[in-house]
Design a protein around this motif. Structure first.
Motif, PDB file in Angstrom:
ATOM      1  N   ILE A  24      59.614 -53.287 -65.360  1.00  0.00           N
ATOM      2  CA  ILE A  24      58.261 -53.615 -64.909  1.00  0.00           C
ATOM      3  C   ILE A  24      57.789 -52.468 -64.022  1.00  0.00           C
ATOM      4  CG2 ILE A  24      56.818 -55.207 -63.605  1.00  0.00           C
ATOM      5  CD1 ILE A  24      58.870 -57.391 -64.256  1.00  0.00           C
ATOM      6  N   ALA A  25      56.624 -51.922 -64.353  1.00  0.00           N
ATOM      7  CA  ALA A  25      56.032 -50.845 -63.562  1.00  0.00           C
ATOM      8  C   ALA A  25      54.659 -51.312 -63.097  1.00  0.00           C
ATOM      9  CB  ALA A  25      55.913 -49.581 -64.400  1.00  0.00           C
ATOM     10  N   SER A  26      54.378 -51.126 -61.816  1.00  0.00           N
ATOM     11  CA  SER A  26      53.109 -51.589 -61.251  1.00  0.00           C
ATOM     12  C   SER A  26      52.294 -50.418 -60.728  1.00  0.00           C
ATOM     13  CB  SER A  26      53.351 -52.576 -60.113  1.00  0.00           C
ATOM     14  OG  SER A  26      53.979 -53.719 -60.589  1.00  0.00           O
ATOM     15  N   ARG A  27      50.988 -50.619 -60.773  1.00  0.00           N
ATOM     16  CA  ARG A  27      50.060 -49.644 -60.213  1.00  0.00           C
ATOM     17  C   ARG A  27      48.992 -50.392 -59.448  1.00  0.00           C
ATOM     18  NH1 ARG A  27      50.508 -44.338 -61.967  1.00  0.00           N
ATOM     19  NH2 ARG A  27      48.275 -43.978 -61.917  1.00  0.00           N
ATOM     20  N   ARG A  28      48.541 -49.796 -58.363  1.00  0.00           N
ATOM     21  CA  ARG A  28      47.482 -50.377 -57.556  1.00  0.00           C
ATOM     22  C   ARG A  28      46.226 -49.542 -57.740  1.00  0.00           C
ATOM     23  NH1 ARG A  28      48.716 -50.403 -51.532  1.00  0.00           N
ATOM     24  NH2 ARG A  28      47.713 -48.385 -51.603  1.00  0.00           N
ATOM     25  N   VAL A  29      45.112 -50.217 -58.030  1.00  0.00           N
ATOM     26  CA  VAL A  29      43.839 -49.541 -58.219  1.00  0.00           C
ATOM     27  C   VAL A  29      42.907 -50.023 -57.112  1.00  0.00           C
ATOM     28  CG1 VAL A  29      41.906 -49.161 -59.783  1.00  0.00           C
ATOM     29  CG2 VAL A  29      44.210 -49.485 -60.714  1.00  0.00           C
ATOM     30  N   ASP A  30      42.533 -49.114 -56.219  1.00  0.00           N
ATOM     31  CA  ASP A  30      41.616 -49.447 -55.138  1.00  0.00           C
ATOM     32  C   ASP A  30      40.218 -48.983 -55.519  1.00  0.00           C
ATOM     33  OD1 ASP A  30      43.436 -50.619 -53.330  1.00  0.00           O
ATOM     34  OD2 ASP A  30      44.153 -48.633 -52.758  1.00  0.00           O
ATOM     35  N   ILE A  31      39.244 -49.862 -55.301  1.00  0.00           N
ATOM     36  CA  ILE A  31      37.850 -49.547 -55.584  1.00  0.00           C
ATOM     37  C   ILE A  31      37.123 -49.447 -54.256  1.00  0.00           C
ATOM     38  CG2 ILE A  31      35.725 -50.334 -56.685  1.00  0.00           C
ATOM     39  CD1 ILE A  31      37.466 -51.779 -58.739  1.00  0.00           C
ATOM     40  N   ASP A  32      36.497 -48.311 -54.028  1.00  0.00           N
ATOM     41  CA  ASP A  32      35.755 -48.089 -52.790  1.00  0.00           C
ATOM     42  C   ASP A  32      34.509 -48.962 -52.747  1.00  0.00           C
ATOM     43  OD1 ASP A  32      37.573 -46.122 -52.140  1.00  0.00           O
ATOM     44  OD2 ASP A  32      36.346 -44.512 -52.974  1.00  0.00           O
ATOM     45  N   GLY A  33      34.165 -49.437 -51.564  1.00  0.00           N
ATOM     46  CA  GLY A  33      32.917 -50.175 -51.379  1.00  0.00           C
ATOM     47  C   GLY A  33      31.752 -49.201 -51.250  1.00  0.00           C
ATOM     48  N   LEU A  34      30.622 -49.538 -51.852  1.00  0.00           N
ATOM     49  CA  LEU A  34      29.424 -48.705 -51.776  1.00  0.00           C
ATOM     50  C   LEU A  34      28.250 -49.572 -51.362  1.00  0.00           C
ATOM     51  CD1 LEU A  34      29.670 -46.582 -55.036  1.00  0.00           C
ATOM     52  CD2 LEU A  34      30.106 -45.832 -52.727  1.00  0.00           C
ATOM     53  N   ARG A  35      27.652 -49.260 -50.240  1.00  0.00           N
ATOM     54  CA  ARG A  35      26.525 -50.071 -49.761  1.00  0.00           C
ATOM     55  C   ARG A  35      25.286 -49.910 -50.633  1.00  0.00           C
ATOM     56  NH1 ARG A  35      27.634 -47.584 -44.483  1.00  0.00           N
ATOM     57  NH2 ARG A  35      29.416 -48.718 -43.707  1.00  0.00           N
ATOM     58  N   SER A  36      25.100 -48.724 -51.200  1.00  0.00           N
ATOM     59  CA  SER A  36      23.867 -48.445 -51.924  1.00  0.00           C
ATOM     60  C   SER A  36      23.987 -48.622 -53.437  1.00  0.00           C
ATOM     61  CB  SER A  36      23.413 -47.012 -51.627  1.00  0.00           C
ATOM     62  OG  SER A  36      24.416 -46.108 -52.053  1.00  0.00           O
ATOM     63  N   LEU A  37      25.082 -49.231 -53.920  1.00  0.00           N
ATOM     64  CA  LEU A  37      25.281 -49.368 -55.358  1.00  0.00           C
ATOM     65  C   LEU A  37      24.279 -50.330 -55.964  1.00  0.00           C
ATOM     66  CD1 LEU A  37      27.086 -48.632 -57.789  1.00  0.00           C
ATOM     67  CD2 LEU A  37      28.327 -50.741 -57.332  1.00  0.00           C
ATOM     68  N   GLU A  38      23.605 -49.878 -57.012  1.00  0.00           N
ATOM     69  CA  GLU A  38      22.654 -50.724 -57.733  1.00  0.00           C
ATOM     70  C   GLU A  38      22.984 -50.791 -59.210  1.00  0.00           C
ATOM     71  OE1 GLU A  38      18.745 -49.331 -57.017  1.00  0.00           O
ATOM     72  OE2 GLU A  38      18.912 -49.499 -54.843  1.00  0.00           O
ATOM     73  N   GLY A  39      24.046 -50.212 -59.644  1.00  0.00           N
ATOM     74  CA  GLY A  39      24.356 -50.183 -61.066  1.00  0.00           C
ATOM     75  C   GLY A  39      25.820 -50.405 -61.343  1.00  0.00           C
ATOM     76  N   LYS A  40      26.163 -50.229 -62.592  1.00  0.00           N
ATOM     77  CA  LYS A  40      27.533 -50.460 -63.035  1.00  0.00           C
ATOM     78  C   LYS A  40      28.387 -49.231 -62.749  1.00  0.00           C
ATOM     79  CE  LYS A  40      28.082 -50.685 -67.433  1.00  0.00           C
ATOM     80  NZ  LYS A  40      28.151 -51.092 -68.821  1.00  0.00           N
ATOM     81  N   ARG A  41      29.643 -49.465 -62.431  1.00  0.00           N
ATOM     82  CA  ARG A  41      30.580 -48.375 -62.291  1.00  0.00           C
ATOM     83  C   ARG A  41      31.869 -48.717 -63.009  1.00  0.00           C
ATOM     84  NH1 ARG A  41      32.690 -48.555 -56.075  1.00  0.00           N
ATOM     85  NH2 ARG A  41      32.452 -50.779 -55.795  1.00  0.00           N
ATOM     86  N   THR A  42      32.564 -47.678 -63.417  1.00  0.00           N
ATOM     87  CA  THR A  42      33.814 -47.816 -64.140  1.00  0.00           C
ATOM     88  C   THR A  42      34.901 -47.132 -63.343  1.00  0.00           C
ATOM     89  OG1 THR A  42      32.612 -47.699 -66.228  1.00  0.00           O
ATOM     90  CG2 THR A  42      34.986 -47.373 -66.318  1.00  0.00           C
ATOM     91  N   VAL A  43      35.996 -47.821 -63.151  1.00  0.00           N
ATOM     92  CA  VAL A  43      37.152 -47.245 -62.487  1.00  0.00           C
ATOM     93  C   VAL A  43      38.265 -47.189 -63.529  1.00  0.00           C
ATOM     94  CG1 VAL A  43      38.810 -47.510 -60.623  1.00  0.00           C
ATOM     95  CG2 VAL A  43      36.436 -48.190 -60.277  1.00  0.00           C
ATOM     96  N   THR A  44      38.832 -46.010 -63.724  1.00  0.00           N
ATOM     97  CA  THR A  44      39.899 -45.870 -64.708  1.00  0.00           C
ATOM     98  C   THR A  44      41.188 -45.441 -64.017  1.00  0.00           C
ATOM     99  OG1 THR A  44      39.304 -43.566 -65.165  1.00  0.00           O
ATOM    100  CG2 THR A  44      38.327 -45.241 -66.582  1.00  0.00           C
ATOM    101  N   ASP A  45      42.265 -46.024 -64.464  1.00  0.00           N
ATOM    102  CA  ASP A  45      43.596 -45.633 -64.012  1.00  0.00           C
ATOM    103  C   ASP A  45      44.319 -45.135 -65.259  1.00  0.00           C
ATOM    104  OD1 ASP A  45      45.777 -45.367 -62.180  1.00  0.00           O
ATOM    105  OD2 ASP A  45      46.655 -47.149 -63.106  1.00  0.00           O
ATOM    106  N   THR A  46      44.522 -43.839 -65.337  1.00  0.00           N
ATOM    107  CA  THR A  46      45.103 -43.218 -66.517  1.00  0.00           C
ATOM    108  C   THR A  46      46.455 -42.622 -66.152  1.00  0.00           C
ATOM    109  OG1 THR A  46      42.874 -42.671 -67.261  1.00  0.00           O
ATOM    110  CG2 THR A  46      44.684 -41.527 -68.343  1.00  0.00           C
ATOM    111  N   PHE A  47      47.447 -42.892 -66.986  1.00  0.00           N
ATOM    112  CA  PHE A  47      48.772 -42.329 -66.738  1.00  0.00           C
ATOM    113  C   PHE A  47      49.501 -42.128 -68.050  1.00  0.00           C
ATOM    114  CE2 PHE A  47      49.142 -46.926 -66.511  1.00  0.00           C
ATOM    115  CZ  PHE A  47      50.250 -47.200 -67.291  1.00  0.00           C
ATOM    116  N   LYS A  48      50.486 -41.251 -68.004  1.00  0.00           N
ATOM    117  CA  LYS A  48      51.357 -41.006 -69.153  1.00  0.00           C
ATOM    118  C   LYS A  48      52.748 -41.520 -68.816  1.00  0.00           C
ATOM    119  CE  LYS A  48      48.829 -37.193 -71.064  1.00  0.00           C
ATOM    120  NZ  LYS A  48      48.879 -35.870 -71.643  1.00  0.00           N
ATOM    121  N   ILE A  49      53.450 -41.965 -69.854  1.00  0.00           N
ATOM    122  CA  ILE A  49      54.796 -42.489 -69.664  1.00  0.00           C
ATOM    123  C   ILE A  49      55.830 -41.405 -69.968  1.00  0.00           C
ATOM    124  CG2 ILE A  49      54.197 -44.892 -70.055  1.00  0.00           C
ATOM    125  CD1 ILE A  49      55.159 -44.509 -72.962  1.00  0.00           C
TER     126      ILE A  49
END
Length: 154
Positions: A24-49
């Motif tokens: 079992i391998a785990s990863r933590r993805v933190d998303i920053d808070g943005l006060r002025s966000l009015e649209g969609k955002r995508t956060v990607t966690d990319t890794f190779k094995i």
């Protein structure tokens, strides 16, 4: 026939694993808070094995659950999970088959949100590997924003 059921049925067809060591391998993805966000955002966690493996389950848990958020998982350019709105599979989402993945291939976890909230997402990947293999996941997390939806910057 009896020996198949001593395992509890998990190794019955159509699962068909060939690797023997669970990992079992785990990863933590933190998303920053943005006060002025009015649209969609995508956060990607990319890794190779680092080694060949079989991928058979994933678990995910978000500390802030927003109904409009969803996530997807692409493994070696194949969509394994597409637009899932549930953010709490803490017990694991088990697949019907073990997906063989060659060493050096890429996993891409994508999380989509319209919320300006700070979030922490914990993702665990359930693999089977060969004995004496120490699996390594090497990669980065990238936060990108939909430029059409972001406020104009002066």
């Amino acid at each position: 026939m009896l020996s198949r059921y001593l395992v509890g049925g998990r190794l019955d067809p159509p699962f068909y694993p060939t690797k023997t060591r669970p990992c079992i391998a785990s990863r933590r993805v933190d998303i920053d808070g943005l006060r002025s966000l009015e649209g969609k955002r995508t956060v990607t966690d990319t890794f190779k094995i680092s080694n060949d493996l079989e991928f058979f389950a994933i678990s995910i848990k978000a500390d802030v659950i927003t109904p409009a958020d969803y996530w997807s998982l692409v493994v070696d350019e194949n969509v394994i999970v597409n637009h899932v709105y549930c953010k709490d599979y803490s017990e694991g989402l088990y697949f019907q088959v073990a997906h063989p993945v060659k060493g050096g291939r890429e996993f891409c976890f994508e999380f989509y949100t319209e919320s300006a909230d700070r979030k922490r997402i914990e993702v665990s990947y359930y693999f089977l590997t060969d004995p004496n293999v120490t699996l390594r996941l090497n990669g980065i997390t990238n936060q990108s924003y939909d430029p059409i939806s972001l406020p104009d910057r002066v």
